[in-house]
Design a protein around this motif. Structure first.
Motif, PDB file in Angstrom:
ATOM      1  N   VAL A  32      41.862   2.125  30.264  1.00 31.14           N
ATOM      2  CA  VAL A  32      42.326   0.668  30.363  1.00 31.14           C
ATOM      3  C   VAL A  32      41.370  -0.401  29.833  1.00 31.14           C
ATOM      4  O   VAL A  32      41.526  -1.347  29.555  1.00 31.14           O
ATOM      5  N   SER A  33      40.103   0.126  30.665  1.00 34.48           N
ATOM      6  CA  SER A  33      38.935  -0.860  30.590  1.00 34.48           C
ATOM      7  C   SER A  33      38.255  -0.643  29.148  1.00 34.48           C
ATOM      8  O   SER A  33      37.663   0.180  28.936  1.00 34.48           O
ATOM      9  N   ALA A  34      38.462  -1.885  28.685  1.00 37.03           N
ATOM     10  CA  ALA A  34      37.483  -1.909  27.026  1.00 37.03           C
ATOM     11  C   ALA A  34      36.092  -1.962  27.718  1.00 37.03           C
ATOM     12  O   ALA A  34      35.397  -1.318  26.531  1.00 37.03           O
ATOM     13  N   ASP A  35      35.441  -2.258  28.552  1.00 36.62           N
ATOM     14  CA  ASP A  35      34.327  -2.394  28.913  1.00 36.62           C
ATOM     15  C   ASP A  35      33.673  -0.962  29.509  1.00 36.62           C
ATOM     16  O   ASP A  35      32.555  -0.559  28.829  1.00 36.62           O
ATOM     17  N   MET A  36      34.782  -0.184  30.199  1.00 36.11           N
ATOM     18  CA  MET A  36      34.114   1.144  30.135  1.00 36.11           C
ATOM     19  C   MET A  36      34.283   2.138  29.059  1.00 36.11           C
ATOM     20  O   MET A  36      33.249   2.836  28.530  1.00 36.11           O
ATOM     21  N   ILE A  37      35.167   1.729  27.849  1.00 35.92           N
ATOM     22  CA  ILE A  37      34.965   2.591  26.923  1.00 35.92           C
ATOM     23  C   ILE A  37      33.881   2.121  25.777  1.00 35.92           C
ATOM     24  O   ILE A  37      33.339   2.963  25.476  1.00 35.92           O
TER      25      ILE A  37
ATOM     26  N   GLY B  95      40.432  10.981  38.868  1.00 39.65           N
ATOM     27  CA  GLY B  95      40.141   9.778  39.658  1.00 39.65           C
ATOM     28  C   GLY B  95      40.970   8.276  39.032  1.00 39.65           C
ATOM     29  O   GLY B  95      40.530   7.283  39.233  1.00 39.65           O
ATOM     30  N   ALA B  96      42.013   8.563  38.315  1.00 36.89           N
ATOM     31  CA  ALA B  96      42.561   7.339  37.516  1.00 36.89           C
ATOM     32  C   ALA B  96      44.065   7.083  37.926  1.00 36.89           C
ATOM     33  O   ALA B  96      44.518   6.057  37.616  1.00 36.89           O
ATOM     34  N   LEU B  97      44.528   8.082  38.854  1.00 42.24           N
ATOM     35  CA  LEU B  97      46.020   7.877  38.982  1.00 42.24           C
ATOM     36  C   LEU B  97      46.215   6.731  40.032  1.00 42.24           C
ATOM     37  O   LEU B  97      45.431   6.891  41.316  1.00 42.24           O
TER      38      LEU B  97
ATOM     39  N   CYS C 173      38.951   8.036  30.961  1.00 43.52           N
ATOM     40  CA  CYS C 173      37.635   8.738  30.974  1.00 43.52           C
ATOM     41  C   CYS C 173      36.410   7.914  31.437  1.00 43.52           C
ATOM     42  O   CYS C 173      35.503   8.516  31.699  1.00 43.52           O
ATOM     43  N   GLY C 174      36.660   6.443  31.522  1.00 40.28           N
ATOM     44  CA  GLY C 174      35.649   5.494  32.193  1.00 40.28           C
ATOM     45  C   GLY C 174      34.357   5.863  31.057  1.00 40.28           C
ATOM     46  O   GLY C 174      34.761   5.570  29.814  1.00 40.28           O
ATOM     47  N   SER C 175      33.345   5.828  31.764  1.00 42.90           N
ATOM     48  CA  SER C 175      32.087   5.608  30.831  1.00 42.90           C
ATOM     49  C   SER C 175      31.648   6.977  30.446  1.00 42.90           C
ATOM     50  O   SER C 175      30.505   7.065  29.851  1.00 42.90           O
TER      51      SER C 175
ATOM     52  N   VAL D 163      41.268   2.304  23.814  1.00 46.53           N
ATOM     53  CA  VAL D 163      41.400   1.510  24.862  1.00 46.53           C
ATOM     54  C   VAL D 163      43.057   1.387  25.188  1.00 46.53           C
ATOM     55  O   VAL D 163      43.631   0.690  24.606  1.00 46.53           O
ATOM     56  N   GLN D 164      43.536   2.091  26.122  1.00 47.89           N
ATOM     57  CA  GLN D 164      45.017   2.394  26.243  1.00 47.89           C
ATOM     58  C   GLN D 164      45.152   2.190  28.086  1.00 47.89           C
ATOM     59  O   GLN D 164      44.515   3.068  28.429  1.00 47.89           O
ATOM     60  N   SER D 165      46.452   1.826  28.395  1.00 47.05           N
ATOM     61  CA  SER D 165      46.575   2.051  29.782  1.00 47.05           C
ATOM     62  C   SER D 165      47.665   3.357  29.772  1.00 47.05           C
ATOM     63  O   SER D 165      48.321   3.399  29.090  1.00 47.05           O
TER      64      SER D 165
ATOM     65  N   LEU E 288      42.444  15.893  26.063  1.00 53.63           N
ATOM     66  CA  LEU E 288      42.305  14.291  26.530  1.00 53.63           C
ATOM     67  C   LEU E 288      41.794  14.226  27.745  1.00 53.63           C
ATOM     68  O   LEU E 288      42.496  14.712  28.770  1.00 53.63           O
ATOM     69  N   ASP E 289      40.817  13.309  27.695  1.00 51.81           N
ATOM     70  CA  ASP E 289      40.250  12.861  29.303  1.00 51.81           C
ATOM     71  C   ASP E 289      40.953  11.457  29.386  1.00 51.81           C
ATOM     72  O   ASP E 289      40.660  10.588  28.875  1.00 51.81           O
ATOM     73  N   ALA E 290      41.925  11.334  30.076  1.00 47.20           N
ATOM     74  CA  ALA E 290      42.872  10.076  30.288  1.00 47.20           C
ATOM     75  C   ALA E 290      42.265   9.466  31.475  1.00 47.20           C
ATOM     76  O   ALA E 290      42.252   9.748  32.530  1.00 47.20           O
TER      77      ALA E 290
ATOM     78  N   THR F 293      48.866  -5.404  32.126  1.00 48.29           N
ATOM     79  CA  THR F 293      47.517  -4.719  32.243  1.00 48.29           C
ATOM     80  C   THR F 293      47.328  -4.394  33.657  1.00 48.29           C
ATOM     81  O   THR F 293      47.151  -5.022  34.774  1.00 48.29           O
ATOM     82  N   PRO F 294      47.133  -2.878  34.174  1.00 51.33           N
ATOM     83  CA  PRO F 294      47.154  -2.600  35.502  1.00 51.33           C
ATOM     84  C   PRO F 294      45.590  -3.337  36.141  1.00 51.33           C
ATOM     85  O   PRO F 294      44.446  -3.377  35.090  1.00 51.33           O
ATOM     86  N   GLU F 295      45.380  -3.872  37.253  1.00 55.90           N
ATOM     87  CA  GLU F 295      44.232  -4.485  37.613  1.00 55.90           C
ATOM     88  C   GLU F 295      43.255  -3.418  38.071  1.00 55.90           C
ATOM     89  O   GLU F 295      43.149  -3.499  39.592  1.00 55.90           O
TER      90      GLU F 295
ATOM     91  N   TRP G 148      39.237  -2.371  38.658  1.00 53.76           N
ATOM     92  CA  TRP G 148      37.797  -3.390  38.775  1.00 53.76           C
ATOM     93  C   TRP G 148      36.851  -2.806  38.183  1.00 53.76           C
ATOM     94  O   TRP G 148      35.665  -3.098  38.356  1.00 53.76           O
ATOM     95  N   HIS G 149      37.246  -1.821  36.987  1.00 53.16           N
ATOM     96  CA  HIS G 149      35.988  -1.345  36.218  1.00 53.16           C
ATOM     97  C   HIS G 149      35.753  -2.121  34.924  1.00 53.16           C
ATOM     98  O   HIS G 149      35.708  -1.716  33.914  1.00 53.16           O
ATOM     99  N   TYR G 150      35.491  -3.265  35.250  1.00 51.41           N
ATOM    100  CA  TYR G 150      34.843  -4.224  34.315  1.00 51.41           C
ATOM    101  C   TYR G 150      33.558  -4.928  34.648  1.00 51.41           C
ATOM    102  O   TYR G 150      33.143  -4.714  35.777  1.00 51.41           O
TER     103      TYR G 150
HETATM  104  C1  LIG Z   1      37.214   6.107  39.170  1.00 48.65           C
HETATM  105  S1  LIG Z   1      37.045   5.827  37.621  1.00 48.65           S
HETATM  106  C2  LIG Z   1      36.948   7.524  37.074  1.00 48.65           C
HETATM  107  C3  LIG Z   1      36.552   7.696  35.563  1.00 48.65           C
HETATM  108  C4  LIG Z   1      36.549   9.255  34.972  1.00 48.65           C
HETATM  109  N1  LIG Z   1      37.541   9.850  34.851  1.00 48.65           N
HETATM  110  C5  LIG Z   1      35.329   9.617  35.803  1.00 48.65           C
HETATM  111  O1  LIG Z   1      35.831  10.753  36.736  1.00 48.65           O
HETATM  112  O2  LIG Z   1      34.158   9.656  35.945  1.00 48.65           O
HETATM  113  C6  LIG Z   1      38.619   5.336  37.050  1.00 48.65           C
HETATM  114  C7  LIG Z   1      38.792   4.993  35.815  1.00 48.65           C
HETATM  115  O3  LIG Z   1      40.294   4.930  35.558  1.00 48.65           O
HETATM  116  C8  LIG Z   1      40.517   3.761  34.574  1.00 48.65           C
HETATM  117  N2  LIG Z   1      41.882   3.282  34.900  1.00 48.65           N
HETATM  118  C9  LIG Z   1      42.434   3.116  36.092  1.00 48.65           C
HETATM  119  N3  LIG Z   1      43.623   2.741  35.922  1.00 48.65           N
HETATM  120  C10 LIG Z   1      43.989   3.078  34.534  1.00 48.65           C
HETATM  121  C11 LIG Z   1      45.181   3.029  33.746  1.00 48.65           C
HETATM  122  N4  LIG Z   1      46.363   2.589  34.202  1.00 48.65           N
HETATM  123  N5  LIG Z   1      45.087   3.410  32.675  1.00 48.65           N
HETATM  124  C12 LIG Z   1      43.991   4.009  32.079  1.00 48.65           C
HETATM  125  N6  LIG Z   1      42.794   3.823  32.634  1.00 48.65           N
HETATM  126  C13 LIG Z   1      42.822   3.407  34.105  1.00 48.65           C
HETATM  127  C14 LIG Z   1      39.319   2.783  35.183  1.00 48.65           C
HETATM  128  O4  LIG Z   1      39.209   1.658  34.255  1.00 48.65           O
HETATM  129  C15 LIG Z   1      38.211   3.742  35.484  1.00 48.65           C
HETATM  130  O5  LIG Z   1      37.535   3.895  34.283  1.00 48.65           O
END
Ligand SMILES: C[S@@+](CC[C@H](N)C(=O)[O-])C[C@H]1O[C@@H](n2cnc3c(N)ncnc32)[C@H](O)[C@@H]1O
Length: 269
Positions: free
Chosen positions: A68-73, A110-112, A47-49, A91-93, A43-45, A4-6, A8-10
């Motif tokens: 990837v974060s179950a807490d954000m979902i 903001g997720a790549l 999507c965070g919160s 909840v998927q990476s 799809l909002d990939a 699982t990618p690390e 910090w959104h938990y």
């Molecule tokens: C900066 S937040 C942006 C959230 C949302 N897209 C927004 O603009 O409000 C980054 C999000 O990407 C998620 N994230 C990071 N790496 C991920 C991965 N490999 N797969 C899925 N989600 C990931 C994090 O858990 C976090 O919720």
């Protein structure tokens, strides 16, 4: 590559994000126009919160979310339900994305490269390409490596030797809707020019009635990509018609844009 990618959104960080990142800002409107033009389902990939997803659902767009974060979902689902919505969330990476639906439009905001590696990001782009319908549109933003002087100067050997930086004093406490207070501080821990990543540590604190009720430290690796690399990665993942725009004005990219937007397509067979 299965780990699982690390990110910090938990825990406290996820709660902070959900509490103070409610308004979709310029990104919500900008990416929405791609969904409206490209069509649904979308799809909002990452999507965070639900900062972007929830406003899109309110205007009637057919958008699923994954993170990837179950807490954000969980926080996204709570907010959506509070506002009378019931989105399909997973909840998927991204690098292991395996969803039942195919999409006309996929947005990554903001997720790549967040808590990731180059290999996982390349795999993520392949999986995202696979989840587009033929002819579908992919749109993704990315912060350029030179956007922050704090990180950029630490690529130099004399500055790298100063790492890790000392902790900055915690930011001002911010009060959430239920009276809970939060403070975050971050510090740069490492810059690895060969792997092209910066490692950042975050300390998150939460108070209720003047008592600290939670304190967490989390580390994240943030991949640093230049424009040309992302174009190559998209092409290697099978995308066509790759275009780069300045965020979030839709114009040509300039050296002064801190974020770039990459627009690409899955070819028609
Ligand atoms: C900066 S937040 C942006 C959230 C949302 N897209 C927004 O603009 O409000 C980054 C999000 O990407 C998620 N994230 C990071 N790496 C991920 C991965 N490999 N797969 C899925 N989600 C990931 C994090 O858990 C976090 O919720």
């Amino acid at each position: 590559m299965g780990e699982t990618p690390e990110t910090w959104h938990y825990g406290v960080v996820a709660r902070y994000w959900a509490e103070f990142n409610v308004d979709g800002g310029p990104e919500a409107e900008y990416f929405r126009s791609y969904i409206e033009e490209g069509g649904g389902p979308a799809l909002d990939a990452g999507c965070g919160s639900g900062r972007l997803l929830v406003p899109w659902l309110h205007v009637g767009l057919d958008v699923d979310g994954c993170d990837v974060s179950a807490d954000m979902i969980a926080l996204c689902r709570e907010r959506a339900e509070r506002e009378g919505l019931s989105p399909t969330l997973y909840v998927q990476s991204l690098h292991e994305l395996d969803l039942p639906r195919r999409y006309r439009t996929i947005v990554v905001c903001g997720a790549l490269g967040v808590g990731s590696s180059r290999e996982r990001d390349q795999q993520a782009l392949l999986r995202l390409h696979e989840h587009l319908e033929p002819g579908g549109t992919f749109v993704m933003d990315n912060e350029v490596p030179y956007a922050s002087a704090r990180n950029w100067t630490h690529w130099l050997p004399e500055h790298r030797r100063e790492l890790p930086r000392p902790w900055a004093s915690p930011g001002d406490r911010r009060r959430g809707g239920d009276g809970t207070e939060y403070a975050l501080s971050t510090r740069l821990v490492d810059v690895d020019p060969l792997r092209q990543l910066v490692r950042v540590e975050m300390r998150a604190q939460m108070w209720r009635d003047e008592n600290i009720v939670a304190e967490e430290e989390r580390v994240i690796d943030l991949m640093q990509y230049f424009k040309g690399e992302i174009v190559l990665m998209l092409e290697a993942a099978g995308f066509v018609d790759v275009d780069v725009r300045g965020a979030y004005d839709g114009g040509e990219p300039t050296p002064d844009h801190d974020f770039l937007v990459f627009v690409a397509r899955r070819s028609n067979p």
